[in-house]
Design an enzyme around this catalytic site. Structure first.
Site, PDB file in Angstrom:
ATOM      1  CE  LYS A  12      28.227  67.920  52.927  1.00 17.05           C
ATOM      2  NZ  LYS A  12      28.764  68.558  54.132  1.00 17.05           N
ATOM      3  CG  ASP A 132      31.127  65.797  51.673  1.00 19.03           C
ATOM      4  OD1 ASP A 132      31.377  65.015  52.616  1.00 19.03           O
ATOM      5  OD2 ASP A 132      31.184  67.035  51.780  1.00 19.03           O
TER       6      ASP A 132
END
Ligand code: C5P
Length: 279
Positions: A12, A132
């Protein structure tokens, strides 16, 4: 087995990252727009064994997120073991979610094979494993709040990214520990409005990271890389997560490739696009 036991665990980057305050549990309250990108580790699993083992082509910490993901999945559900193999491409200590991606990938492999958790249990375990991990398990482009586990999915944005990582990495824990208020003014809501309107210029104008000033104090190269990305034609340039990787946003592959040529001196430079749709 119903599914092939090999998957891509995507990285990401953070298009925005606001720090809203320090919480009673020691973590920081965040508001961040995360984008999954076409950069991935490859994970495979062999389920013909008892117990849990994780092997990788780079050194993993003793209690890696990937190991804890497999171990906790088995412990909580009574599922049999798994032998996980990881081929890494996502650099570590880069702010690209590498170890979290591996954790999310392990959960996906375990769930595909055993199907022993409901969605709420799976996402609760993901959130425990790391901030995350829930996004990397279930998101593509999303506004994430809390530690990152409260997700609002957003419509896709098609961008190309040139990602540059200096040799030195940054520890997420150390950077957050060094962070002192006042924090940079929040920009995620303005970026969110821009995404919902489909306004790429306004989105790029709000690309930001409240962790960047503290990271740049430790590693001056970060500010230099951002300047160089802008000079190479990026629509916006920022550090991802807690760094040390920085990304520049480009509208197409040709412009991204032209910009990448300016970073031949850097140890790691990679072009990729947003992940969206079925993967
Ligand atoms: O959750 P993750 O393992 O990525 O976090 C690493 C460390 O970064 C945490 O132990 C915490 O010290 C810090 N952190 C924080 N606030 C967050 C995320 C991480 O203070 N929202």
């Amino acid at each position: 087995m119903k599914y092939p036991a090999t998957i891509k665990a995507y990285a990401k980057l953070n298009l925005t990252l606001d720090v809203l305050g320090r919480r009673a549990d020691g973590f920081h309250e965040l508001c961040t727009i995360m984008q999954k990108i076409e950069l991935f580790d490859e994970l495979s699993a062999d389920f013909g064994c008892n117990g849990v083992s994780v092997r990788a082509d780079t050194e993993l910490p003793p209690n890696s997120v990937a190991y804890r993901a497999a171990y906790e999945y088995c412990r909580r559900t009574g599922a049999g073991g798994a032998s996980i193999t990881i081929r890494t491409h996502i650099p570590q200590m880069a702010g690209l979610g590498g170890s979290s991606a591996d954790g999310a990938g392990v959960l996906q492999l375990m769930q595909q094979h055993y199907g022993a958790m409901d969605e709420a249990e799976l996402f609760a375990l993901a959130a425990e494993l790391g901030s995350d991990v829930p996004f990397l398990l279930g998101g593509q482009l999303a506004l994430c709040r809390g530690r990152g586990e409260i997700m609002q999915p957003l419509p896709p944005r098609e961008f190309y990214y040139v990602i540059v990582k200096p040799a030195q990495g940054i520890s997420t824990r150390e950077l957050f520990a060094a962070l002192k208020p006042p924090y940079a003014p929040p920009r995620s809501n303005a970026a969110l409005d821009a995404i919902l309107r489909g306004d790429n210029a306004a989105l790029c104008a709000n690309v930001s990271n409240a962790l960047a000033p503290a990271a740049e104090e430790r590693l001056g190269e970060i500010a230099a890389i951002k300047r160089r990305l802008l000079a190479a034609g990026a629509l916006a340039a920022e550090m991802s997560g807690s760094g040390s990787a920085c990304f520049g946003i480009f509208p197409n592959m040709a412009k991204a490739q032209a910009a990448k040529a300016a970073f031949a001196d850097m140890p790691w430079c990679h072009i990729c696009k947003s992940v969206h749709g079925m993967v």
